[in-house]
Write a protein that holds these residues in place. Structure first.
Motif, PDB file in Angstrom:
ATOM      1  N   THR A  15       0.833  -1.201   0.000  1.00  0.00           N
ATOM      2  CA  THR A  15       0.000   0.000   0.000  1.00  0.00           C
ATOM      3  C   THR A  15       0.872   1.258   0.000  1.00  0.00           C
ATOM      4  O   THR A  15       1.897   1.282   0.690  1.00  0.00           O
ATOM      5  CB  THR A  15      -0.923   0.009   1.234  1.00  0.00           C
ATOM      6  N   PHE A  17       2.335  -0.794  -6.118  1.00  0.00           N
ATOM      7  CA  PHE A  17       1.369  -0.138  -5.242  1.00  0.00           C
ATOM      8  C   PHE A  17      -0.066  -0.488  -5.599  1.00  0.00           C
ATOM      9  O   PHE A  17      -0.490  -0.371  -6.745  1.00  0.00           O
ATOM     10  CB  PHE A  17       1.575   1.377  -5.288  1.00  0.00           C
ATOM     11  N   CYS A  18      -0.794  -0.908  -4.590  1.00  0.00           N
ATOM     12  CA  CYS A  18      -2.189  -1.314  -4.728  1.00  0.00           C
ATOM     13  C   CYS A  18      -3.059  -0.243  -4.073  1.00  0.00           C
ATOM     14  O   CYS A  18      -2.641   0.394  -3.093  1.00  0.00           O
ATOM     15  CB  CYS A  18      -2.361  -2.653  -3.999  1.00  0.00           C
ATOM     16  N   ASP A  19      -4.253  -0.036  -4.572  1.00  0.00           N
ATOM     17  CA  ASP A  19      -5.134   0.980  -3.986  1.00  0.00           C
ATOM     18  C   ASP A  19      -5.675   0.504  -2.624  1.00  0.00           C
ATOM     19  O   ASP A  19      -5.507  -0.666  -2.250  1.00  0.00           O
ATOM     20  CB  ASP A  19      -6.283   1.314  -4.939  1.00  0.00           C
ATOM     21  N   ILE A  34      -5.356  -1.829   2.562  1.00  0.00           N
ATOM     22  CA  ILE A  34      -5.203  -2.277   1.173  1.00  0.00           C
ATOM     23  C   ILE A  34      -6.520  -2.889   0.675  1.00  0.00           C
ATOM     24  O   ILE A  34      -7.214  -3.595   1.430  1.00  0.00           O
ATOM     25  CB  ILE A  34      -4.032  -3.293   1.072  1.00  0.00           C
ATOM     26  N   ASN A  55       2.170   1.956 -10.202  1.00  0.00           N
ATOM     27  CA  ASN A  55       1.154   2.569  -9.330  1.00  0.00           C
ATOM     28  C   ASN A  55      -0.029   3.052 -10.158  1.00  0.00           C
ATOM     29  O   ASN A  55      -0.557   4.138  -9.935  1.00  0.00           O
ATOM     30  CB  ASN A  55       1.754   3.713  -8.495  1.00  0.00           C
ATOM     31  N   ASP A 100      -3.172   2.445 -10.414  1.00  0.00           N
ATOM     32  CA  ASP A 100      -4.520   2.706  -9.923  1.00  0.00           C
ATOM     33  C   ASP A 100      -4.500   2.917  -8.410  1.00  0.00           C
ATOM     34  O   ASP A 100      -4.757   2.011  -7.633  1.00  0.00           O
ATOM     35  CB  ASP A 100      -5.404   1.494 -10.297  1.00  0.00           C
ATOM     36  N   ILE A 101      -4.135   4.125  -7.997  1.00  0.00           N
ATOM     37  CA  ILE A 101      -4.113   4.389  -6.549  1.00  0.00           C
ATOM     38  C   ILE A 101      -4.912   5.665  -6.258  1.00  0.00           C
ATOM     39  O   ILE A 101      -4.564   6.466  -5.390  1.00  0.00           O
ATOM     40  CB  ILE A 101      -2.667   4.487  -5.993  1.00  0.00           C
ATOM     41  N   ALA A 136      -6.377   6.037  -2.726  1.00  0.00           N
ATOM     42  CA  ALA A 136      -5.303   6.365  -1.764  1.00  0.00           C
ATOM     43  C   ALA A 136      -4.958   7.848  -1.873  1.00  0.00           C
ATOM     44  O   ALA A 136      -4.769   8.542  -0.863  1.00  0.00           O
ATOM     45  CB  ALA A 136      -4.075   5.498  -2.031  1.00  0.00           C
ATOM     46  N   ARG A 137      -4.887   8.351  -3.104  1.00  0.00           N
ATOM     47  CA  ARG A 137      -4.578   9.782  -3.307  1.00  0.00           C
ATOM     48  C   ARG A 137      -5.669  10.654  -2.672  1.00  0.00           C
ATOM     49  O   ARG A 137      -5.385  11.643  -2.009  1.00  0.00           O
ATOM     50  CB  ARG A 137      -4.482  10.107  -4.794  1.00  0.00           C
TER      51      ARG A 137
END
Ligand SMILES: Cc1ncc(COP(=O)(O)O)c(C=O)c1O
Length: 376
Positions: free
Chosen positions: A82, A102-104, A112, A331, A333-334, A337-338
């Motif tokens: 994450t 990186f995973c969303d 995660i 990364n 599709d994050i 998280a953003r």
């Protein structure tokens, strides 16, 4: 000038208690190298955390680096993780010469998103490193299913999850290994410190080597190890603090509930979902500032600061967006998280925070909201 309210403050045992406890070190002169207090703390933490096995470390970061290193992954292999975490998690992967993917995360609790892990798996994937962020637990069952299906290791960053139990079991007993931090700012501290917990006892031997230069005898070195041993002063701090955990948690709980009741009544402030199968350690109080609050997280952060209230944008920026990692690793599709990292604010919470200060913070959030609504 008003009193500063810091985001956290270290819990400490009564002065006399610690001084009394360390006196013996002036007799023994045994200050480190897996001394008796190191051994005793390992034993007591194993029981407290309700885990099959545990290795004490100099800090949480080295615990994580060595927990990953002990798996013996090939250089350049991929690790799904994450970006919504403290930089240590990503550093530990990269410093092991592995590639973070990186995973969303889920907007509901910041952990995660287990439904997105499978899509990220390639022939190079060797492990998943999820984080129980703020003590919010990852979906350990689904993550284990994916790991079993693709033969991956799971190493949890449980730095925030000290003492948390899930379905009656210590959270450190899930996955192949879990890592805890006992940093001064954590719910339980040894000044600096950490631990790896795990099921397979062979990991104890491996971690022993990795934290002590790989030395197995006066003339025998079997592993290329680091130095990550906890010293006796820190171990004694841990033993003293552990004795007071119950009162510390009780005190944090009161403050936590006070905040919770207050924030639940403020439009535009969202709280993370609670996991009914997990216990709480009241480590942090993260709030999410939504659009309809009328002020952005950054504006709020600044205004609070001008009023001597030091909240924290914990975690912003995402680790994937930090200068050292930007555009270097996958990364795609994050977005969630953003979004979350721009909304989140951790408000001051620690053992002994005065309720008048919590009230001041809550009033402040309510007042700001009221003024804005009146203006509209
Ligand atoms: C999520 C997370 N991982 C790892 C660490 C590293 O722990 P330490 O500070 O004990 O090295 C921290 C500590 O702050 C953390 O918050």
């Amino acid at each position: 000038m008003s009193e500063k309210i810091l985001v956290t403050q270290s819990s400490m045992p009564p002065y006399e208690e610690y001084i009394e406890a360390i006196k013996i070190l002036w007799d023994t002169h045994w200050l480190t190298n897996m001394g008796v207090y190191h051994q005793q703390l390992e034993k007591e933490l194993k029981a407290y955390l309700d885990v099959p096995d545990l290795s004490l470390m100099v800090n949480g970061h080295m615990a994580l680096e060595l927990a990953i290193q002990m798996m013996g992954f090939p250089e350049g292999a991929e690790v799904i993780t994450t970006p919504f975490t403290f930089i240590s998690t990503t550093h530990a992967i990269v410093r092991n010469r592995l590639k973070p993917v990186f995973c969303d995360i889920k907007l509901s609790d910041g952990t995660i998103d287990e439904t997105k892990i499978e899509n990220l798996i390639t022939e190079h994937t060797v492990a998943i490193v999820p984080v129980h962020v703020y003590g919010n637990l990852c979906n350990v069952e689904e993550i284990q299913k994916i790991a079993d299906k693709y033969d991956l290791k799971v190493i949890y960053d449980a730095a925030h999850a000290f003492g948390v139990k899930y379905k009656g079991r210590g959270i450190g007993s899930y996955g192949d290994a879990s890592v805890f931090s006992f940093h001064a700012t954590k719910v339980f501290n040894t000044i600096e410190g950490g631990a790896v917990t795990f099921k397979e006892h062979r990991y104890y031997e491996k971690l022993y080597n990795l934290k002590n230069f790989g030395i197995r005898g006066e003339e025998l070195v079997t592993d290329v190890g680091a130095n990550a041993k906890m010293n006796e002063f820190c171990a004694i701090m841990g033993l003293c603090n552990l004795k007071h955990m119950e009162e510390a948690l009780e005190n944090r709980k009161e403050s936590y509930e006070y905040y919770r009741q207050g924030f639940l009544n403020i439009n535009g402030i969202r709280l993370f979902d609670e996991n009914v199968n997990a216990t709480k350690n009241y480590a942090y109080f993260p709030i999410l500032i939504e659009e309809n609050y009328g002020k952005s997280r950054d504006e709020l952060y600044e205004i609070l600061k001008q009023n001597d209230i030091y909240a924290r944008k914990y975690f912003y920026p995402l680790t994937a967006d930090q200068a050292c990692f930007r555009n270097k690793y996958r990364n795609e599709d994050i977005e969630k998280a953003r979004k979350l990292s721009k909304q989140v604010l951790v408000v001051p919470l620690y053992e002994g925070i005065e309720s008048k200060n919590i009230k001041k913070i809550l009033d402040y959030f309510m007042e700001k909201r009221k003024l804005d609504v009146e203006r509209i």
